[in-house]
Scaffold this motif. Structure first.
Motif, PDB file in Angstrom:
ATOM      1  N   ALA A  58       1.240  -2.662   9.168  1.00  0.00           N
ATOM      2  CA  ALA A  58       0.197  -1.655   9.273  1.00  0.00           C
ATOM      3  C   ALA A  58       0.300  -0.922  10.617  1.00  0.00           C
ATOM      4  O   ALA A  58       1.165  -1.214  11.436  1.00  0.00           O
ATOM      5  CB  ALA A  58      -1.173  -2.319   9.128  1.00  0.00           C
ATOM      6  N   ALA A  82       2.108  -0.683   4.230  1.00  0.00           N
ATOM      7  CA  ALA A  82       1.547  -1.949   4.699  1.00  0.00           C
ATOM      8  C   ALA A  82       1.509  -2.951   3.543  1.00  0.00           C
ATOM      9  O   ALA A  82       1.470  -2.560   2.368  1.00  0.00           O
ATOM     10  CB  ALA A  82       0.142  -1.736   5.261  1.00  0.00           C
ATOM     11  N   PRO A 100      -6.834   2.707   5.079  1.00  0.00           N
ATOM     12  CA  PRO A 100      -5.874   3.216   6.064  1.00  0.00           C
ATOM     13  C   PRO A 100      -6.567   3.952   7.201  1.00  0.00           C
ATOM     14  O   PRO A 100      -7.689   4.459   7.049  1.00  0.00           O
ATOM     15  CB  PRO A 100      -4.998   4.161   5.237  1.00  0.00           C
ATOM     16  CG  PRO A 100      -5.875   4.602   4.118  1.00  0.00           C
ATOM     17  CD  PRO A 100      -6.768   3.445   3.801  1.00  0.00           C
ATOM     18  N   MET A 157      -2.659  -9.036   6.640  1.00  0.00           N
ATOM     19  CA  MET A 157      -2.013  -7.732   6.492  1.00  0.00           C
ATOM     20  C   MET A 157      -0.961  -7.564   7.576  1.00  0.00           C
ATOM     21  O   MET A 157      -1.182  -7.923   8.733  1.00  0.00           O
ATOM     22  CB  MET A 157      -3.074  -6.621   6.611  1.00  0.00           C
ATOM     23  CG  MET A 157      -2.516  -5.199   6.621  1.00  0.00           C
ATOM     24  SD  MET A 157      -3.848  -3.947   6.617  1.00  0.00           S
ATOM     25  CE  MET A 157      -4.639  -4.269   8.199  1.00  0.00           C
ATOM     26  N   PHE A 185      -7.784  -2.294   1.110  1.00  0.00           N
ATOM     27  CA  PHE A 185      -7.106  -1.719   2.266  1.00  0.00           C
ATOM     28  C   PHE A 185      -7.694  -0.359   2.583  1.00  0.00           C
ATOM     29  O   PHE A 185      -7.821   0.494   1.697  1.00  0.00           O
ATOM     30  CB  PHE A 185      -5.608  -1.591   1.978  1.00  0.00           C
ATOM     31  CG  PHE A 185      -4.848  -0.788   3.000  1.00  0.00           C
ATOM     32  CD1 PHE A 185      -4.584  -1.295   4.261  1.00  0.00           C
ATOM     33  CD2 PHE A 185      -4.377   0.486   2.685  1.00  0.00           C
ATOM     34  CE1 PHE A 185      -3.890  -0.566   5.193  1.00  0.00           C
ATOM     35  CE2 PHE A 185      -3.667   1.228   3.617  1.00  0.00           C
ATOM     36  CZ  PHE A 185      -3.423   0.709   4.872  1.00  0.00           C
ATOM     37  N   ASP A 209      -5.693   0.665  10.810  1.00  0.00           N
ATOM     38  CA  ASP A 209      -5.755   0.167   9.428  1.00  0.00           C
ATOM     39  C   ASP A 209      -6.689  -1.042   9.366  1.00  0.00           C
ATOM     40  O   ASP A 209      -6.773  -1.845  10.300  1.00  0.00           O
ATOM     41  CB  ASP A 209      -4.362  -0.233   8.941  1.00  0.00           C
ATOM     42  CG  ASP A 209      -3.484   0.978   8.632  1.00  0.00           C
ATOM     43  OD1 ASP A 209      -4.009   2.102   8.637  1.00  0.00           O
ATOM     44  OD2 ASP A 209      -2.282   0.778   8.403  1.00  0.00           O
ATOM     45  N   THR A 229       0.828  -1.202   0.000  1.00  0.00           N
ATOM     46  CA  THR A 229       0.000   0.000   0.000  1.00  0.00           C
ATOM     47  C   THR A 229       0.865   1.256   0.000  1.00  0.00           C
ATOM     48  O   THR A 229       2.081   1.198   0.202  1.00  0.00           O
ATOM     49  CB  THR A 229      -0.925   0.018   1.225  1.00  0.00           C
ATOM     50  OG1 THR A 229      -0.128   0.224   2.401  1.00  0.00           O
ATOM     51  CG2 THR A 229      -1.683  -1.289   1.349  1.00  0.00           C
TER      52      THR A 229
END
Length: 311
Positions: free
Chosen positions: A243, A223, A294, A240, A292, A247, A219
């Motif tokens: 992060a 992340a 944030p 994930m 994703f 997130d 990302t």
């Protein structure tokens, strides 16, 4: 040369590997016998001196009866940490489709130091180079020499006869070979299949033990997100790492009206390791989309993958 301290992700991975080894109850030597890696290699992996190959992590988790998903995720995090020695540099590409490939570390041969003593001449055992004088060596008569030869022959014959009698009367040896150290049984196999796995945790059901990575995405915040798939369970989920608290990742299988699951980072510990969603049943050719979100609310990032079985 002083050894370099592991990075924070590398230290967390080493701590998890130590816990797994303690759970097996194996010493380093026994661990080396039960796996394809040497005792010295395990010493480096368990103390954070170097990152282990994926196969080493899988073998240790198998011996401990634990799914390898969490330890492998920590290994991925450690490899991507820029402070980790030998960590690969991040590529500028934002997305890539990959298949999990186990990396193997070539065993390097270490030359053993020569254990021979220094170059000092041993005391001479043979005859001296200086010839003895006639006074030092009395002259032997023919009769004395013949008598000495007879005594030598008789002594040799006696030794042969005595040795034969001893060998004949010795009891047979029934010494049993030493049995190898017992190795704990490896717990394998998922706890559910296909529809029975819907909405369940991939770690608790052991579906995350040998997953495929259908796609992964870095990302804009740094992340990483992976779309995972278990062929044994027929399910997919997202995980994930890298992060921050707040997130969130979600995964949808089968289009707009398909199954939806999400996971959010809520603690610092989760931020230091990883989070994963629950599972959705996914058949061949089914689309799986991960998104994703944030914590800053700056906009979602989504990417897709498809499971296509090998022919």
């Amino acid at each position: 040369m002083t050894s370099r301290a592991p990075s924070p992700p590398g230290a967390r991975l080493a701590a998890v590997l130590q816990q797994l080894r303690q759970r097996t109850g194996l010493s380093l030597a026994q661990l080396a016998n039960a796996t394809t890696y040497s005792k010295s290699s395990w010493e480096r992996y368990l103390n954070g001196k170097s990152l282990p190959p994926r196969n080493a992590v899988k073998e240790l988790c198998g011996l401990a009866g634990e799914p390898a998903d969490r330890a492998l995720a920590l290994l991925d995090i450690a490899r991507m940490d820029p402070t980790e020695h030998g960590a690969p540099a991040r590529t500028p590409a934002r997305q890539r489709t990959v298949a999990d490939a186990d990396t193997s570390t070539a065993a390097s041969a270490t030359a053993r130091p020569d254990t021979a003593p220094p170059d000092t001449a041993p005391p001479a055992t043979g005859p001296s180079k200086t010839a003895p004088s006639a006074a030092d060596c009395p002259r032997a008569t023919p009769t004395g020499r013949r008598g000495a030869n007879i005594v030598t022959v008789l002594a040799s014959l006696g030794a042969v006869v005595l040795g034969s009698l001893v060998l004949i009367h010795l009891p047979p040896s029934h010494r049993k070979p030493a049995s190898p150290s017992p190795v704990p049984a490896v717990a394998t196999g998922a706890l559910c299949r296909h529809t029975a796995c819907q909405d369940k945790d991939p770690i608790a059901t052991r579906c995350g033990a040998e997953p495929l990575t259908l796609a992964e995405h870095e990302t804009a915040t740094g992340a990483w997100i992976q779309i995972r798939y278990s062929e044994e369970c027929g399910t997919s989920w997202a995980r994930m790492w890298g992060a921050v608290v707040g997130d969130r990742v979600e995964i949808r299988a089968g289009g707009r009206h398909g199954s939806l699951h999400d996971a959010q980072v809520t603690t610092r510990k989760e931020a230091d390791t990883y989070v994963h969603t629950l599972m959705s049943v996914v058949g061949p050719g089914t689309s799986v989309q991960a998104c994703f979100s944030p914590a800053t609310g700056s906009g979602n990032e989504c990417f897709k993958a498809y499971y296509r079985p090998s022919p």
